[in-house]
Design a protein around this motif. Structure first.
Motif, mmCIF file in Angstrom:
data_model
loop_
_atom_site.group_PDB
_atom_site.id
_atom_site.type_symbol
_atom_site.label_atom_id
_atom_site.label_comp_id
_atom_site.label_asym_id
_atom_site.label_seq_id
_atom_site.Cartn_x
_atom_site.Cartn_y
_atom_site.Cartn_z
ATOM 1 N N HIS A 301 0.824 -1.207 0.000
ATOM 2 C CA HIS A 301 0.000 0.000 0.000
ATOM 3 C C HIS A 301 0.859 1.259 0.000
ATOM 4 C CE1 HIS A 301 -3.010 -2.966 1.105
ATOM 5 N NE2 HIS A 301 -3.954 -2.071 0.907
ATOM 6 N N VAL A 307 -4.013 3.627 -0.328
ATOM 7 C CA VAL A 307 -4.485 2.749 -1.407
ATOM 8 C C VAL A 307 -3.320 1.878 -1.864
ATOM 9 C CG1 VAL A 307 -6.217 4.427 -2.112
ATOM 10 C CG2 VAL A 307 -3.962 4.441 -3.220
ATOM 11 N N GLY A 361 -7.446 9.943 -2.562
ATOM 12 C CA GLY A 361 -7.480 8.511 -2.234
ATOM 13 C C GLY A 361 -8.760 8.125 -1.523
ATOM 14 N N THR A 365 -11.786 5.679 -3.029
ATOM 15 C CA THR A 365 -12.195 4.495 -2.258
ATOM 16 C C THR A 365 -13.678 4.579 -1.910
ATOM 17 O OG1 THR A 365 -9.967 4.314 -1.328
ATOM 18 C CG2 THR A 365 -11.730 3.124 -0.195
#
Length: 473
Positions: A301, A307, A361, A365
């Motif tokens: 990650h 992410v 990010g 998500t």
């Protein structure tokens, strides 16, 4: 009354001597001598006297205690007139002392018996009455002394072996008790139907629960719901495989409400006569598992946004393409580049730029589906793996949703960034990850040249222009 019970042996002997004296078979000594000797013997038999003779220490003064009893017995049997013939009574003392003091008693008794017989034979040689003539009486005494010595040695050795075996057994039991009570592993025995019939006492320390409270099906009730099905399958597989041993990691609920990772090693010992169950070792590995997960997460990650990093994203895409080729459903990629990111960095600094990347990010998500995967390719470039899309139309809807979500997340009173999105849909059977990413990247640059907050589908020439107006070429 207690004194009489403790002196019962001497009372019986006195009665026998009275009968022998009636038939003139108990020597010429006055009967009161026998009464006096047996009375003294009765006193010696009393537990308080025995404790005093031992110096108030269990097993103490062994030689002194043996010598005093042998001296009393020898005086009595030689006073009766049968001398060494009655010295077999020393074997009774041997049995008693060995039972009381163990194998170490045989040597004092053998030595004291031999010495007392020697002194008795000297007394006979000096004129003490004996029913047996000389020199035969001396030969009998010698043989009896040898017999007592050899019997004492054999019995002492046998008792010593028994004591050594008992000591080894006690040590083994103590070791097992220490392992079970103080070890790091909770030990269980599980029946074929999954019920737990034994849990080691250290469960109280490790799980905060008593061993008794975990018997039956109670252990299953503290397993994490997500691990329950796998655990039952794990146990059933072991039940069906004699002698097998396997390991599984599950989450177990402590009494304080905290879930902890445990490594469970189960071995099928149903054919073992002393066990007849699945033997389990349950060890708390929460710290190790947490560290492992943290290391694994860091390796796959992006440290800033949380992410997937570029390598992990490409690996996920490779797997998705392989699965898509097998299942026949389309796989798509959204390739994002931020518009105006340099201006944010220049105007507000790198800290603001990092916060913008984290915001993007979170936005990606939050608006993607559960089966989709978000990754940061590098710098201000992100990508979204669309696991199964119903063609380019659905991919365009998702791209528009991403652009809107990123725009909505930003504050109105500071420089804002936009998104240029390139869309590529993999044809069934496609396995070239880099080719698919290049298509999406090229489409993204087509969109960027038109302006910010737009998207372009690779190979189709359609997209959204600034303000959301659809372009058709």
């Amino acid at each position: 009354m207690q004194y009489v019970r403790n002196a019962a042996e001497q009372i019986v002997v006195l009665a026998v001597l009275a009968v022998l004296r009636f038939f003139d078979l108990a020597g010429p000594a006055p009967f009161w001598v026998f009464v006096l000797l047996l009375g003294a013997g009765g006193v010696l038999q009393q537990p308080p006297v025995q404790r005093r003779l031992a110096g108030d220490a269990p097993g103490g003064r062994l030689w002194f205690r043996v010598a005093s009893r042998i001296a009393f017995n020898t005086t009595l049997i030689y006073a009766i007139g049968w001398g060494a013939m009655l010295a077999v009574a020393h074997l009774g003392l041997l049995s008693r002392f060995v039972r009381q003091d163990g194998a170490r008693a045989w040597r004092p008794l053998a030595v004291c018996s031999a010495v007392s017989l020697l002194l008795g034979q000297v007394a006979i040689a000096l004129g003490l009455f004996s029913y047996l003539p000389q020199p035969e009486v001396h030969g009998v005494a010698t043989l009896i002394a040898l017999g007592i010595f050899s019997t004492s040695a054999v019995l002492g050795e046998a008792v010593q072996r028994r004591e050594q075996a008992e000591s080894a057994l006690r040590q083994s039991e103590e070791l097992f008790r220490t392992m079970v009570q103080d070890g790091a592993d909770v030990i269980t025995l599980t029946e074929a139907d999954g019920s737990v019939r034994f849990v080691s006492p250290n469960a109280e320390r490790i799980l905060g629960r008593s061993a008794e409270s975990l018997l039956g099906d109670a252990y299953w009730k503290i397993l994490h719901p997500d691990d329950l099905e796998a655990s039952r399958a794990f146990v059933q597989e072991l039940v069906d495989t004699p002698g097998a041993e396997q390991t599984i990691e599950v989450r177990i609920l402590r009494a304080d409400g905290v879930w902890r990772w445990h490594e469970v090693v189960l071995r099928n010992l149903f054919e073992h006569q002393g066990v007849g169950a699945l033997l389990g070792h349950h060890r708390d590995v929460h710290d190790r598992r947490t560290t492992h997960d943290q290391v694994a997460h860091a390796a796959t990650h992006d440290a800033l946004t949380g992410v997937l990093n570029s390598a992990a994203f490409q690996l996920s895409l490779e797997r998705a393409l392989a699965d898509g080729a097998t299942g026949g459903y389309p796989v798509g990629v959204l390739f994002l580049d931020l518009d105006g990111f340099k201006q944010v960095n220049d105007a507000l600094g790198h800290a603001a730029g990092d916060e913008t990347l984290r915001l993007v990010g979170r936005a990606l998500t939050g608006c993607c589906r559960d089966r989709d995967v978000v990754g940061r390719i590098g710098g201000d470039e992100f990508a979204v793996l669309l696991n199964g899309v119903a063609g380019s139309a659905q991919a365009e809807e998702l791209a528009a949703s991403v652009i809107a979500r990123v725009d909505d997340e930003q504050a109105a009173d500071r420089p804002r960034v936009g998104c240029s999105v390139g869309i590529a849909i993999a044809a069934p059977g496609t396995s070239d990850v880099q080719a698919l990413l290049r298509q999406a990247d090229a489409a993204m640059y087509v969109s960027k040249r038109r302006g910010r907050n737009g998207y372009e589908v690779a190979g189709l020439g359609t997209g959204s222009a600034p303000g959301g107006a659809a372009l058709h070429r």
